[in-house]
Design an enzyme around this catalytic site. Structure first.
Site, PDB file in Angstrom:
ATOM      1  N   GLN A 191       1.019  -1.497   0.172  1.00 21.50           N
ATOM      2  CA  GLN A 191       0.209  -0.139  -0.023  1.00 21.50           C
ATOM      3  C   GLN A 191       0.551   0.839  -0.574  1.00 21.50           C
ATOM      4  O   GLN A 191       0.212   1.809  -0.321  1.00 21.50           O
ATOM      5  CB  GLN A 191      -0.853  -0.164   1.358  1.00 21.50           C
ATOM      6  N   ARG A 304      -4.625   7.228  16.727  1.00 22.50           N
ATOM      7  CA  ARG A 304      -6.628   7.131  15.923  1.00 22.50           C
ATOM      8  C   ARG A 304      -7.659   6.526  17.446  1.00 22.50           C
ATOM      9  O   ARG A 304      -8.748   7.383  17.686  1.00 22.50           O
ATOM     10  CB  ARG A 304      -6.667   6.449  14.624  1.00 22.50           C
ATOM     11  N   ARG A 336      -8.239  -1.995   9.220  1.00 24.69           N
ATOM     12  CA  ARG A 336      -8.906  -0.564   8.371  1.00 24.69           C
ATOM     13  C   ARG A 336      -9.639  -0.038   9.519  1.00 24.69           C
ATOM     14  O   ARG A 336     -10.262  -1.684  10.563  1.00 24.69           O
ATOM     15  CB  ARG A 336      -9.838  -1.855   7.760  1.00 24.69           C
ATOM     16  N   THR A 434      -3.823  11.123  10.935  1.00 23.17           N
ATOM     17  CA  THR A 434      -3.621  11.667  11.821  1.00 23.17           C
ATOM     18  C   THR A 434      -2.723  12.984  11.414  1.00 23.17           C
ATOM     19  O   THR A 434      -2.252  13.917  12.540  1.00 23.17           O
ATOM     20  CB  THR A 434      -4.151  11.112  12.725  1.00 23.17           C
ATOM     21  N   GLU A 706     -13.002   3.247   4.970  1.00 23.58           N
ATOM     22  CA  GLU A 706     -12.402   2.781   7.104  1.00 23.58           C
ATOM     23  C   GLU A 706     -14.122   2.255   7.845  1.00 23.58           C
ATOM     24  O   GLU A 706     -14.517   2.050   8.066  1.00 23.58           O
ATOM     25  CB  GLU A 706     -11.399   2.864   7.577  1.00 23.58           C
TER      26      GLU A 706
HETATM   27  N1  MTE Z   1     -11.509  -2.804  -0.116  1.00 24.93           N
HETATM   28  C1  MTE Z   1     -10.894  -3.490  -1.188  1.00 24.93           C
HETATM   29  N2  MTE Z   1     -11.689  -4.652  -1.392  1.00 24.93           N
HETATM   30  N3  MTE Z   1      -9.547  -4.036  -0.153  1.00 24.93           N
HETATM   31  C2  MTE Z   1      -9.115  -3.508   1.129  1.00 24.93           C
HETATM   32  O1  MTE Z   1      -7.719  -3.433   1.383  1.00 24.93           O
HETATM   33  N4  MTE Z   1      -8.797  -1.573   2.596  1.00 24.93           N
HETATM   34  C3  MTE Z   1      -9.296  -1.399   3.192  1.00 24.93           C
HETATM   35  C4  MTE Z   1     -10.425  -0.104   2.520  1.00 24.93           C
HETATM   36  N5  MTE Z   1     -11.153  -1.076   1.254  1.00 24.93           N
HETATM   37  C5  MTE Z   1      -9.578  -2.252   1.167  1.00 24.93           C
HETATM   38  C6  MTE Z   1     -10.788  -2.313   0.490  1.00 24.93           C
HETATM   39  C7  MTE Z   1      -8.909   0.022   3.698  1.00 24.93           C
HETATM   40  S1  MTE Z   1      -8.094  -0.349   5.143  1.00 24.93           S
HETATM   41  C8  MTE Z   1      -8.157   1.667   3.835  1.00 24.93           C
HETATM   42  S2  MTE Z   1      -7.454   2.455   4.530  1.00 24.93           S
HETATM   43  C9  MTE Z   1      -9.183   1.808   2.560  1.00 24.93           C
HETATM   44  O2  MTE Z   1      -9.680   1.126   1.485  1.00 24.93           O
HETATM   45  C10 MTE Z   1      -7.990   2.213   1.564  1.00 24.93           C
HETATM   46  O3  MTE Z   1      -8.818   2.738  -0.020  1.00 24.93           O
HETATM   47  P1  MTE Z   1      -8.880   4.158   0.079  1.00 24.93           P
HETATM   48  O4  MTE Z   1      -8.307   5.392   0.668  1.00 24.93           O
HETATM   49  O5  MTE Z   1      -8.922   4.749  -1.446  1.00 24.93           O
HETATM   50  O6  MTE Z   1     -10.206   4.068   0.653  1.00 24.93           O
HETATM   51  N1  LUZ Z   2      -1.722   5.324   8.275  1.00 24.92           N
HETATM   52  C1  LUZ Z   2      -1.624   6.523   9.070  1.00 24.92           C
HETATM   53  C2  LUZ Z   2      -3.865   4.799   8.867  1.00 24.92           C
HETATM   54  O1  LUZ Z   2      -0.593   6.051   8.948  1.00 24.92           O
HETATM   55  N2  LUZ Z   2      -2.431   7.540   9.263  1.00 24.92           N
HETATM   56  C3  LUZ Z   2      -3.054   7.005   9.988  1.00 24.92           C
HETATM   57  O2  LUZ Z   2      -4.356   8.426  10.592  1.00 24.92           O
HETATM   58  C4  LUZ Z   2      -4.155   6.049   9.481  1.00 24.92           C
HETATM   59  N3  LUZ Z   2      -5.883   6.560   9.483  1.00 24.92           N
HETATM   60  C5  LUZ Z   2      -6.183   5.018   9.230  1.00 24.92           C
HETATM   61  C6  LUZ Z   2      -5.602   4.852   8.355  1.00 24.92           C
HETATM   62  N4  LUZ Z   2      -4.545   4.261   8.281  1.00 24.92           N
HETATM   63 MO1  MOS Z   3      -6.262   1.685   5.751  1.00 27.06          MO
HETATM   64  S1  MOS Z   3      -6.079   0.482   7.897  1.00 27.06           S
HETATM   65  O1  MOS Z   3      -6.157   2.737   6.389  1.00 27.06           O
HETATM   66  O2  MOS Z   3      -4.504   0.581   5.265  1.00 27.06           O
END
Ligand code: MTE
Ligand code: LUZ
Ligand code: MOS
Length: 752
Positions: A191, A304, A336, A434, A706
């Site tokens: 990621q 967080r 998440r 954050t 999330e």
């Molecule tokens: N959805 C799918 N299908 N696969 C993933 O790995 N990760 C989740 C969420 N939805 C995830 C997902 C998490 S932890 C985050 S932070 C967000 O997707 C990240 O993507 P975004 O910032 O584009 O929403």
């Molecule tokens: N990652 C991070 C995160 O580095 N800072 C954040 O605030 C955060 N919040 C949600 C998921 N990943």
């Molecule tokens: Mo999601 S826990 O911010 O990758």
């Protein structure tokens, strides 16, 4: 608008790490991890293993050409253990061989001996022993000391929540090979491509510009690849750099489960005080975060937790303290929700217990304490465009809470061994990293001579649909068919210094960078069109692949405009940079305005409990969610559904289990249960709250990744509600996950 990848996904054409065609001479690597959780390595002999035919090399810390260090926030994690090991599965060596089978065989020939040390897996014990990853932090508002005397009712308790395995379908892995000029190219399932680049640069001891990281997409990340992909990528890169050969490392599922960190288990104590009219006057909590053996992202996750410890409620006197405890578990990491679910579970538990003791429905207290406009969060931000009350009232009207209640009562009277339960789960989740400095992104947009477009950003596509959303942004700006747009792989040579795709902000940050780049190109194209059509720029509009002059279609199509602009030597490439405005946070005061906006919503969770077996089914999850002005309702609904199921899994059936020696017992899919189609809710209904959406969300479409995870917390309370109905002797306890085994015990718990 479906996900632009859906056809390729279902036909198996989409390329994941394991689908990359490997080069001739590629070597395969397997990680040798510690068999014990804590101790000293007294003897290590790799010579027999290295002699095995087909083994190319075995790397240990001694072979690291740069620094043997992969800690991101704090430098406390070696790539390979040196003299001590701190968790079971901790990498000690990397076996590089002609194939994976040979590498695994070599592992059995490694001779290692340990002197075992005491193992700590409980965060409270770690805290007592002074084993902390970082100093504790406290967020406070009001005057907690003097608030208790103003309370008519005070309740106290303990809350525990468990870990969670990410179980991304694609395990951790990387493919690295030498390229020109002593450089290394890494395909990584990460990621955070820049995190991988930085870590590999440090481990190899070469500058960042010699490391190119490329990511097409992930088979899921869920936070597990925000930080923890870096170590494995660095291993593959190091082997490739030393041997000058392509090296592939793709973790076996069992190794992935054993070696990587998970969601942080938390244990906490709280005290809550209410007035006669059920206003929460005071809330105090101390949380012990089980950080594992190294800091990883624990400090940010702990932060967080502090931000979200009052969930969607306004509590004038609050004091929250979190300890990040060092234990002998794999370093726990992002998942998440990032610490928010654990914090929210505590306040919801506190409210549930208080309600139980007062003999009233939990929602009576919830409803009386929702945040309202201009309330101050404990971190100083003033709540704006608050619609938690709106979500709740819409949900109760739309789904008819009274009727749900009555139906449940009737059902429970008519059935002795089946009981239904219900719970309301409100959510309030702040959007932005954050850590303010991480809230930036860039996009590189090229328009090619034929009118097709290539977009590179820092965003990682991991199934959440961010590429589709960014393509939509570009298609909207130019008013062209989305089929003309291609999202390129995420590559550190094209887009540098990326923040990980995390914090649900991937689409907001990168989408806004795309928007900025496209708007700049649009300006140039309009200038060009005005010249061609001999008019002023204001008269020009691009619509449906045509150039309009004063609202009239001209002979100038999108394609003609592009080629003519190119021939006039207009630059058809642009780099957009976006940094979220307004946000700031002062750590010395623990106050500021850290979030661009908040996401709100309410879920009504109903379940049916089989009181003979302790098993349960989730009947329905009925949600009113604040999407803002959703750019893609199909994708957003998919995010809601996936997150809800994942959240329910965390709260009910996913049970990570370590024995006292720090050995993972739930180490495969036969011992670690995740929700399947049979245990998913029978229905998930999601209604979009009608709102305009905040300026700081991409095209006013709120982040969605999330927040809905936390609706799943409602399942815990719904099950608990059904247990109460069946067994009046049951004394509420808050120890998630509420597995069928635990439910059964509580159903037949006797009054003592
Ligand atoms: N959805 C799918 N299908 N696969 C993933 O790995 N990760 C989740 C969420 N939805 C995830 C997902 C998490 S932890 C985050 S932070 C967000 O997707 C990240 O993507 P975004 O910032 O584009 O929403
Ligand atoms: N990652 C991070 C995160 O580095 N800072 C954040 O605030 C955060 N919040 C949600 C998921 N990943
Ligand atoms: Mo999601 S826990 O911010 O990758």
């Amino acid at each position: 608008m479906n996900n632009i990848d859906s056809i390729n996904h279902v036909t198996g054409k989409s390329v994941y790490l394991d689908d990359i065609l490997i080069q001739k001479g590629t070597l395969h690597a397997v990680v040798f991890g510690s068999s014990i959780a804590h101790g000293k390595i007294t003897h290590l002999d790799i010579s027999k293993a290295e002699e095995l035919l087909g083994v190319e090399k075995i790397l240990t810390y001694k072979d690291v050409t740069g620094q043997n260090q992969i800690g991101g926030i704090i430098e406390d994690e070696p790539l390979f253990a040196e003299h001590e090991v701190h968790f079971q599965g901790q990498p000690i060596a990397l076996i590089v061989a002609k194939d994976e089978h040979t590498a695994r065989k070599a592992i059995t020939l490694i001779d290692i001996k340990f002197e075992e040390f005491e193992v700590v897996i409980d965060p409270r014990i770690a805290k007592e022993k002074g084993l902390l990853l970082i100093p504790p932090r406290t967020f406070r508002i009001g005057d907690i000391k003097n608030a208790w005397s103003k309370c008519d009712y005070i309740s106290e308790g303990r809350v525990d929540s468990g870990g969670q395995e990410h179980l991304y379908i694609e395990t951790q892995g990387a493919y690295a090979y030498p390229i020109d000029n002593g450089s290394i190219k890494i395909h990584s399932s990460t990621q955070g491509p820049t995190a991988v680049q930085k870590t590999a640069s440090k481990v190899l001891g070469i500058p960042m510009n010699r490391i190119e990281v490329d990511v097409a997409r992930l088979g899921g990340g869920f936070g597990g690849k925000e930080d923890q992909a870096s170590g494995f990528a660095a291993m593959a890169a190091l082997a490739s750099y030393i041997l000058q050969r392509p090296v592939k490392l793709s973790l076996h599922r069992l190794d992935d489960m054993k070696m990587t960190g998970k969601r942080h288990p938390y244990s906490s104590d709280y005290k809550i005080g209410l007035s006669k009219d059920l206003k929460i006057i005071a809330f105090q909590t101390t949380l012990y975060q089980n950080g594992g053996a190294a800091a990883d992202l624990s400090p940010a996750i702990m932060e967080r937790t502090l931000f979200h410890s009052t969930n969607a409620y306004y509590i004038p006197n609050t004091e929250v303290t979190t300890y990040s405890c060092k234990t002998n578990l794999p370093p726990n990491t992002a998942f998440r929700g990032f610490g928010a679910p654990q914090g929210m579970f505590v306040i919801e538990s506190a409210i549930a217990r208080a309600a139980n003791e007062l003999g009233i429905p939990t929602r009576t207290i919830q409803e009386k304490n929702f945040l309202t406009e201009n309330d101050e969060f404990q971190y100083g931000q003033i709540a704006k465009s608050v619609n938690i009350g709106n979500c709740f009232s819409t949900a109760s009207r739309l789904f008819n809470i009274e009727k749900i209640d009555n139906d449940i009562k009737k059902f429970n009277q008519e059935n002795s061994l089946l009981k239904k339960g219900m719970a309301i789960m409100p959510i309030c989740f702040g959007i932005s990293f954050t850590n303010t400095s991480m809230n930036q992104a860039r996009a590189l947009v090229h328009i090619y001579q034929d009118g097709s477009i290539g977009i590179s950003t820092g965003a990682i596509e991991m199934g959440q649909g961010v590429n589709t959303k960014m393509a939509q942004v570009a298609a909207k700006v130019f008013s062209i068919n989305i089929k003309r747009i291609k999202l390129e792989s995420t590559n550190t040579s094209r887009v540098a210094n990326t923040s990980p795709t995390a914090a649900s902000s991937g689409a907001d940050l990168n989408g806004n960078a795309v928007l900025i780049a496209c708007n700049e190109l649009l300006k140039r194209l309009k200038e060009s069109a005005a010249k061609i059509l001999e008019c002023s720029i204001d008269e020009i509009k691009l619509q449906d692949e045509q150039v309009l002059k004063n609202g009239q279609v001209t002979e100038l199509s999108w394609e003609k405009l592009i080629i003519k602009s190119y021939l006039s030597r207009i630059c058809l490439s642009e780099n957009g940079h976006y940094a979220t405005p307004i946000i700031h946070f002062d750590k010395s005061k623990e106050k500021g305005h850290p979030f661009a906006y908040h996401v709100y919503g309410t879920a009504i969770v109903t379940i049916t409990l089989d009181c003979l077996r302790g098993t349960y089914e989730v009947d329905n999850v009925q949600i009113v969610h604040d999407f803002g002005n959703s750019i893609n309702p199909t994708i957003d609904k998919g995010q809601i559904e996936g997150a809800v199921v994942q959240g329910i899994g965390w709260m009910t059936m996913e049970e990570i289990s370590f024995n006292k020696d720090g050995r993972l017992l739930s180490n495969s899919l036969s011992t670690y249960k995740v929700p399947d189609i049979y245990s998913a809710p029978k229905a998930i209904e999601c209604h979009a709250l009608e709102t305009v959406g905040p300026e700081l969300a991409i095209l006013k479409s709120k982040a969605v990744g999330e927040p809905p995870f936390m609706y799943g917390i409602g399942a815990f309370f719904a099950i608990q509600n059904a247990i109460e109905t069946f067994n009046p002797n049951y004394k509420l306890d808050f120890d998630a996950p509420l597995t069928p085994e635990k439910v059964l015990m509580r159903l037949y718990e006797k009054n003592v």
